[in-house]
Design a protein around this motif. Sequence first.
Motif, short mmCIF file in Angstrom:
data_model
loop_
_atom_site.label_atom_id
_atom_site.label_comp_id
_atom_site.label_asym_id
_atom_site.label_seq_id
_atom_site.Cartn_x
_atom_site.Cartn_y
_atom_site.Cartn_z
N ASP A 190 8.71 10.62 0.61
CA ASP A 190 9.02 9.84 -0.59
C ASP A 190 7.70 9.61 -1.32
O ASP A 190 7.04 8.60 -1.15
CB ASP A 190 9.66 8.50 -0.19
CG ASP A 190 10.05 7.65 -1.38
OD1 ASP A 190 9.68 8.01 -2.53
OD2 ASP A 190 10.72 6.62 -1.19
N PHE A 191 7.33 10.61 -2.13
CA PHE A 191 6.00 10.59 -2.74
C PHE A 191 5.84 9.50 -3.78
O PHE A 191 4.74 8.95 -3.95
CB PHE A 191 5.71 11.96 -3.36
CG PHE A 191 4.26 12.34 -3.34
CD1 PHE A 191 3.61 12.58 -2.13
CD2 PHE A 191 3.54 12.45 -4.51
CE1 PHE A 191 2.28 12.93 -2.10
CE2 PHE A 191 2.20 12.80 -4.49
CZ PHE A 191 1.57 13.04 -3.28
N GLY A 192 6.93 9.14 -4.47
CA GLY A 192 6.85 8.09 -5.49
C GLY A 192 6.44 6.75 -4.91
O GLY A 192 5.44 6.14 -5.32
N ASN A 193 7.22 6.26 -3.95
CA ASN A 193 6.90 4.99 -3.30
C ASN A 193 5.59 5.08 -2.51
O ASN A 193 4.85 4.10 -2.41
CB ASN A 193 8.04 4.57 -2.37
CG ASN A 193 9.25 4.06 -3.12
OD1 ASN A 193 9.13 3.37 -4.12
ND2 ASN A 193 10.43 4.44 -2.65
N GLY A 194 5.32 6.27 -1.96
CA GLY A 194 4.08 6.46 -1.21
C GLY A 194 2.85 6.26 -2.08
O GLY A 194 1.86 5.64 -1.66
N LEU A 195 2.88 6.76 -3.31
CA LEU A 195 1.74 6.61 -4.22
C LEU A 195 1.54 5.15 -4.63
O LEU A 195 0.40 4.70 -4.80
CB LEU A 195 1.94 7.48 -5.46
CG LEU A 195 1.58 8.96 -5.31
CD1 LEU A 195 1.91 9.72 -6.59
CD2 LEU A 195 0.09 9.12 -4.98
N VAL A 196 2.64 4.43 -4.82
CA VAL A 196 2.52 3.00 -5.17
C VAL A 196 1.77 2.25 -4.08
O VAL A 196 0.81 1.51 -4.35
CB VAL A 196 3.92 2.37 -5.38
CG1 VAL A 196 3.80 0.86 -5.59
CG2 VAL A 196 4.62 3.01 -6.59
N VAL A 197 2.19 2.45 -2.83
CA VAL A 197 1.54 1.78 -1.71
C VAL A 197 0.10 2.27 -1.57
O VAL A 197 -0.82 1.48 -1.34
CB VAL A 197 2.31 2.04 -0.40
CG1 VAL A 197 1.59 1.39 0.78
CG2 VAL A 197 3.73 1.51 -0.50
N ALA A 198 -0.11 3.57 -1.73
CA ALA A 198 -1.44 4.16 -1.52
C ALA A 198 -2.47 3.65 -2.52
O ALA A 198 -3.57 3.26 -2.15
CB ALA A 198 -1.34 5.69 -1.59
N VAL A 199 -2.11 3.67 -3.79
CA VAL A 199 -3.05 3.22 -4.83
C VAL A 199 -3.36 1.74 -4.67
O VAL A 199 -4.51 1.30 -4.77
CB VAL A 199 -2.49 3.52 -6.24
CG1 VAL A 199 -3.39 2.90 -7.31
CG2 VAL A 199 -2.39 5.03 -6.45
N ALA A 200 -2.33 0.94 -4.38
CA ALA A 200 -2.54 -0.49 -4.17
C ALA A 200 -3.42 -0.75 -2.96
O ALA A 200 -4.21 -1.71 -2.94
CB ALA A 200 -1.19 -1.19 -4.00
N SER A 201 -3.34 0.13 -1.96
CA SER A 201 -4.12 -0.09 -0.73
C SER A 201 -5.62 0.03 -0.96
O SER A 201 -6.41 -0.55 -0.20
CB SER A 201 -3.69 0.92 0.34
OG SER A 201 -4.17 2.22 0.08
N LEU A 202 -6.04 0.75 -1.99
CA LEU A 202 -7.47 0.93 -2.25
C LEU A 202 -8.15 -0.40 -2.54
O LEU A 202 -9.33 -0.60 -2.21
CB LEU A 202 -7.68 1.90 -3.42
CG LEU A 202 -7.13 3.31 -3.23
CD1 LEU A 202 -7.45 4.17 -4.44
CD2 LEU A 202 -7.67 3.95 -1.95
N VAL A 203 -7.42 -1.31 -3.17
CA VAL A 203 -7.97 -2.64 -3.46
C VAL A 203 -8.27 -3.37 -2.17
O VAL A 203 -9.33 -3.99 -2.01
CB VAL A 203 -6.99 -3.47 -4.32
CG1 VAL A 203 -7.54 -4.87 -4.57
CG2 VAL A 203 -6.70 -2.76 -5.64
N GLY A 204 -7.35 -3.28 -1.23
CA GLY A 204 -7.51 -3.98 0.04
C GLY A 204 -8.56 -3.36 0.95
O GLY A 204 -9.21 -4.08 1.72
N VAL A 205 -8.75 -2.04 0.87
CA VAL A 205 -9.69 -1.36 1.77
C VAL A 205 -11.10 -1.91 1.61
O VAL A 205 -11.79 -2.20 2.60
CB VAL A 205 -9.68 0.16 1.51
CG1 VAL A 205 -10.86 0.83 2.21
CG2 VAL A 205 -8.39 0.78 2.02
N ALA A 206 -11.55 -2.05 0.36
CA ALA A 206 -12.91 -2.54 0.11
C ALA A 206 -13.10 -3.94 0.70
O ALA A 206 -14.13 -4.24 1.30
CB ALA A 206 -13.21 -2.53 -1.38
N PHE A 207 -12.10 -4.80 0.51
CA PHE A 207 -12.20 -6.15 1.07
C PHE A 207 -12.22 -6.12 2.59
O PHE A 207 -12.98 -6.85 3.23
CB PHE A 207 -11.03 -7.01 0.58
CG PHE A 207 -10.96 -8.37 1.25
CD1 PHE A 207 -11.87 -9.36 0.92
CD2 PHE A 207 -10.00 -8.63 2.22
CE1 PHE A 207 -11.82 -10.59 1.55
CE2 PHE A 207 -9.94 -9.86 2.84
CZ PHE A 207 -10.86 -10.85 2.51
N GLY A 208 -11.37 -5.29 3.18
CA GLY A 208 -11.29 -5.21 4.63
C GLY A 208 -12.60 -4.76 5.25
O GLY A 208 -13.03 -5.29 6.29
#
Length: 246
Positions: A195-213
Amino acid sequence: MMIELIPVGIFIGAMAGFFGIGGGMILVPILLVLGFETKDAIGISIVQMVFSSIYGSYLNFKKGSLHVGEGIFVGFGGFVGGYIGGYVTQFIADVVLQFLFLGVLLFALFRLFFSQPHEGEGRTRTLGKGLLFGIGLGIGIFSITLGVGGSIILLPILVGLLQYPIKKAVSAGLFFVVFSSVAGLISRLSTGTIDFGNGLVVAVASLVGVAFGIWLKDHVTSKNHKMALLALYMLALGMLVKKIWF
């Protein structure tokens, strides 16, 4: 559903950066609770892992906490295993995948609970290149089949068996996820089961959290880091048990 996935992605990204995991060990149970089928959840998880692991490994390398070294051989094994695992998933029933995931979580909890945190590099053990490749191969097949990056299995091995300092193990674990998740994505896309559509939503949003983590990882002690890891594994275990039996 897409709006709900944005905060999920940010949260998963923070977990990936802080714990060195691809995020699948916690993302897959969350997606199951949200109503996704297991195989769809695994596909979304793989897309997210590609984004968060590449970005997180880049940040770790810039900060000097990622030393490629032996990890490249484990990574190559993970790439081959991840490619194979992407094909295996479609032939395994959902209930079997869930119980396999449960077994992985229990193994990780056991190994981490009985490990001793190491701050220095002196006691770190080394293995042969062939054995490192074999470890990566096995982890890659098993993890991508379950929609996790493999760090959930690799971290207990690095900390509990090879006596890696936990922060070094976290950076190495996230680097491994790059190889296994990219290979898993390639093979899953060839079968049309993502499910590439929903996958991209989660993936792009995750970049914000990665830096903080990653920032947070560099500001906690190894002992507290280990306790947080155990808490995360317990959370994922509880969510999965609820899905299976309730």
